[in-house]
Design a protein around this motif. Structure first.
Motif, mmCIF file in Angstrom:
data_model
loop_
_atom_site.group_PDB
_atom_site.id
_atom_site.type_symbol
_atom_site.label_atom_id
_atom_site.label_comp_id
_atom_site.label_asym_id
_atom_site.label_seq_id
_atom_site.Cartn_x
_atom_site.Cartn_y
_atom_site.Cartn_z
ATOM 1 N N ALA A 99 0.820 -1.209 0.000
ATOM 2 C CA ALA A 99 0.000 0.000 0.000
ATOM 3 C C ALA A 99 0.854 1.259 0.000
ATOM 4 C CB ALA A 99 -0.933 -0.003 1.211
ATOM 5 N N SER A 100 1.971 1.230 0.728
ATOM 6 C CA SER A 100 2.818 2.422 0.811
ATOM 7 C C SER A 100 3.515 2.709 -0.514
ATOM 8 C CB SER A 100 3.847 2.255 1.930
ATOM 9 O OG SER A 100 4.794 1.245 1.623
ATOM 10 N N VAL A 101 3.967 1.683 -1.210
ATOM 11 C CA VAL A 101 4.666 1.933 -2.478
ATOM 12 C C VAL A 101 3.675 2.242 -3.598
ATOM 13 C CG1 VAL A 101 6.620 0.489 -1.814
ATOM 14 C CG2 VAL A 101 4.754 -0.536 -3.095
ATOM 15 N N TRP A 102 2.504 1.627 -3.552
ATOM 16 C CA TRP A 102 1.499 1.913 -4.579
ATOM 17 C C TRP A 102 0.986 3.351 -4.435
ATOM 18 C CZ3 TRP A 102 -1.583 -2.845 -6.416
ATOM 19 C CH2 TRP A 102 -2.138 -2.598 -7.684
ATOM 20 N N ALA A 103 0.919 3.818 -3.191
ATOM 21 C CA ALA A 103 0.411 5.164 -2.945
ATOM 22 C C ALA A 103 1.457 6.253 -3.182
ATOM 23 C CB ALA A 103 -0.104 5.268 -1.508
ATOM 24 N N THR A 104 2.712 5.865 -3.378
ATOM 25 C CA THR A 104 3.772 6.868 -3.554
ATOM 26 C C THR A 104 4.402 6.815 -4.946
ATOM 27 O OG1 THR A 104 5.366 5.324 -2.543
ATOM 28 C CG2 THR A 104 4.361 6.980 -1.109
ATOM 29 N N THR A 105 3.778 6.143 -5.888
ATOM 30 C CA THR A 105 4.289 6.187 -7.261
ATOM 31 C C THR A 105 4.102 7.594 -7.832
ATOM 32 O OG1 THR A 105 2.151 5.477 -8.141
ATOM 33 C CG2 THR A 105 3.757 3.745 -7.634
ATOM 34 N N VAL A 106 4.823 7.902 -8.862
ATOM 35 C CA VAL A 106 4.731 9.231 -9.472
ATOM 36 C C VAL A 106 3.322 9.497 -9.975
ATOM 37 C CG1 VAL A 106 5.587 10.698 -11.337
ATOM 38 C CG2 VAL A 106 7.170 9.205 -10.100
ATOM 39 N N ALA A 107 2.695 8.472 -10.564
ATOM 40 C CA ALA A 107 1.344 8.643 -11.093
ATOM 41 C C ALA A 107 0.341 8.929 -9.970
ATOM 42 C CB ALA A 107 0.922 7.400 -11.865
ATOM 43 N N GLY A 112 -2.194 14.225 -5.492
ATOM 44 C CA GLY A 112 -2.015 14.923 -4.236
ATOM 45 C C GLY A 112 -2.343 14.105 -3.011
ATOM 46 N N PHE A 113 -2.686 14.819 -1.953
ATOM 47 C CA PHE A 113 -2.948 14.217 -0.648
ATOM 48 C C PHE A 113 -4.059 13.179 -0.738
ATOM 49 C CE2 PHE A 113 -5.171 13.948 3.349
ATOM 50 C CZ PHE A 113 -4.190 13.973 4.314
ATOM 51 N N VAL A 114 -5.170 13.551 -1.348
ATOM 52 C CA VAL A 114 -6.327 12.646 -1.427
ATOM 53 C C VAL A 114 -5.976 11.393 -2.218
ATOM 54 C CG1 VAL A 114 -8.701 12.406 -2.237
ATOM 55 C CG2 VAL A 114 -7.945 14.559 -1.204
ATOM 56 N N GLY A 115 -5.217 11.546 -3.285
ATOM 57 C CA GLY A 115 -4.846 10.395 -4.094
ATOM 58 C C GLY A 115 -3.996 9.399 -3.321
ATOM 59 N N ILE A 116 -3.051 9.906 -2.520
ATOM 60 C CA ILE A 116 -2.184 9.023 -1.746
ATOM 61 C C ILE A 116 -2.981 8.296 -0.664
ATOM 62 C CG2 ILE A 116 -0.239 8.983 -0.128
ATOM 63 C CD1 ILE A 116 1.041 11.221 -1.726
ATOM 64 N N LEU A 117 -3.807 9.046 0.059
ATOM 65 C CA LEU A 117 -4.609 8.435 1.116
ATOM 66 C C LEU A 117 -5.596 7.426 0.540
ATOM 67 C CD1 LEU A 117 -5.619 8.275 4.033
ATOM 68 C CD2 LEU A 117 -7.073 10.258 3.565
ATOM 69 N N GLY A 163 13.166 -1.963 -6.281
ATOM 70 C CA GLY A 163 14.150 -1.909 -5.205
ATOM 71 C C GLY A 163 14.575 -0.501 -4.816
ATOM 72 N N LYS A 164 13.890 0.517 -5.318
ATOM 73 C CA LYS A 164 14.287 1.898 -5.030
ATOM 74 C C LYS A 164 13.282 2.545 -4.079
ATOM 75 C CE LYS A 164 16.242 2.318 -9.679
ATOM 76 N NZ LYS A 164 16.151 3.028 -10.989
ATOM 77 N N THR A 165 13.765 3.590 -3.394
ATOM 78 C CA THR A 165 12.906 4.350 -2.491
ATOM 79 C C THR A 165 12.134 5.407 -3.266
ATOM 80 O OG1 THR A 165 14.445 4.037 -0.635
ATOM 81 C CG2 THR A 165 12.858 5.848 -0.463
ATOM 82 N N SER A 258 8.368 8.655 2.469
ATOM 83 C CA SER A 258 8.725 7.836 1.303
ATOM 84 C C SER A 258 7.930 6.535 1.333
ATOM 85 C CB SER A 258 10.224 7.519 1.301
ATOM 86 O OG SER A 258 10.577 6.746 2.449
ATOM 87 N N GLY A 259 8.038 5.795 0.235
ATOM 88 C CA GLY A 259 7.477 4.460 0.148
ATOM 89 C C GLY A 259 8.552 3.479 -0.257
ATOM 90 N N GLN A 260 8.687 2.370 0.484
ATOM 91 C CA GLN A 260 9.724 1.385 0.218
ATOM 92 C C GLN A 260 9.129 -0.012 0.292
ATOM 93 O OE1 GLN A 260 13.410 2.101 2.516
ATOM 94 N NE2 GLN A 260 12.468 3.976 3.265
#
Length: 339
Positions: A99-107, A112-117, A163-165, A258-260
């Motif tokens: 969930a953390s890495v999917w929510a922190t992709t560039v797309a 914004g905030f709502v998209g990440i949450l 494998g990247k942050t 970040s998302g890892q």
């Protein structure tokens, strides 16, 4: 002229006056267990204050302990419900990572905030849905189903990040971790943890959903005969666990910025351990949200004390293992005393 004597009416039996009922033994044990956990936590605070008087009781350090407890604490609330129902969820750490890495992709960050949450919560609930369907309607053992989700979630998280942050650039998310966002000196993450704890307590103790969860964990067949849809209840419980993982993933994004793919490492063990020492039976049918939260605070405080005293992490793990063994032995003694 004499009237015939009327037969004497039989004396009414006296109603038995029952004395005030004493609280059930299970409630007394729960209270004693909570007091014991509070005593352990108080002892740890004293130890920390003695070994590091200048830093341990400092306001910044107390805020740090509560903030670090918030992420795993939210996961533990969901885990407590699952274990109370007689299940287990080994995939919570992997779900947090995914969930953390999917929510922190560039797309995703473009929204914004709502998209990440929104993404973090949807991914968490989606993984919980898969677990619930496999277990409740697919007939899979919870250990196997969630173990498969653990492996799949970790693999997918690694594939997304390569494998990247993934660094968060959304100011609205990053600002929640700054001191300016504190409310009366309390970090927002701690407030979210407190809200999840209160809601979890209310759901478990004041709703039919909570009573059904306990009933399913105590005796699934008896619950089915009583009219409870056991399969649907188990599905809801894994959805709840996934929701908590999604919320925890967002809190972790705020905390780390970040998302890892390594996020949530060993969260499943920490959450299970916290629930166990809090009094939740691994066999199901009993557990408390308050006890689980105290378990989280105890483990987080131990970690903080060890870090401040520059003690090795292996000694810390040994101490945690000893606490878990002691908690299980106490559970076994309680179970034998009730039989």
């Amino acid at each position: 002229m004499t009237h015939p004597a009327t037969p004497a009416r039989p004396a009414e039996p006296k109603r038995a006056t029952s004395p005030h009922k004493s609280p059930p033994k299970t409630l007394l044990r729960a209270d004693l267990r909570t007091l014991s956990l509070l005593g352990v936590l108080a002892a740890l605070i004293v130890i920390g204050g003695i070994t590091q008087p200048d830093s341990f009781l400092d306001t910044d350090n107390v805020q740090l302990i509560l903030t670090q407890a918030s992420v795993i604490g939210v996961v533990t609330v969901g885990m407590t419900f699952v274990i109370i129902s007689g299940g287990i969820d080994l995939s919570v750490g992997a779900i947090v990572a995914l969930a953390s890495v999917w929510a922190t992709t560039v797309a995703t960050q473009e929204y914004g905030f709502v998209g990440i949450l929104f993404t973090a919560i949807v991914v968490g609930v989606g993984c919980g849905l898969v677990n619930g369907l496999l277990i409740a309607y697919g007939g899979m053992v919870p250990f196997i189903a969630t173990l498969a989700m653990l492996a799949s979630g970790r693999g997918l998280a690694l594939q997304i990040t390569d494998g990247k942050t993934q660094v968060v650039t959304v100011d609205g998310v990053l600002s929640l971790g700054e001191r300016d966002s504190y409310i009366l000196g309390i970090p927002p993450l701690v407030l979210v943890f407190a809200a999840v704890t209160v809601i979890g307590w209310l759901v478990l103790n004041r709703t039919t959903f909570g009573r059904r969860s306990v009933a399913v964990g105590g005796n699934a067949e008896a619950a089915r005969l009583a009219g409870i849809d056991v399969r649907r209840q188990r599905l809801y419980l894994y959805l709840l666990s996934g929701l908590c993982c999604g919320i925890a993933a967002f809190l972790l994004i705020v905390l780390s910025g970040s998302g890892q793919n390594t996020n949530g490492n060993l969260y499943e063990l920490d959450a299970i351990a916290a629930a166990i020492i809090g009094g939740t039976l691994l066999t199901g049918g009993r557990g408390t949200i308050v006890g689980s939260v105290l378990g989280v605070l105890i483990f987080t405080t131990i970690t903080n004390i060890f870090a401040l005293n520059n003690l090795q992490s292996d000694v810390q793990q040994i101490a945690k293992g000893a606490i878990i063994v002691a908690a299980v032995l106490v559970q076994r003694r309680d179970a034998q005393s009730t039989t």
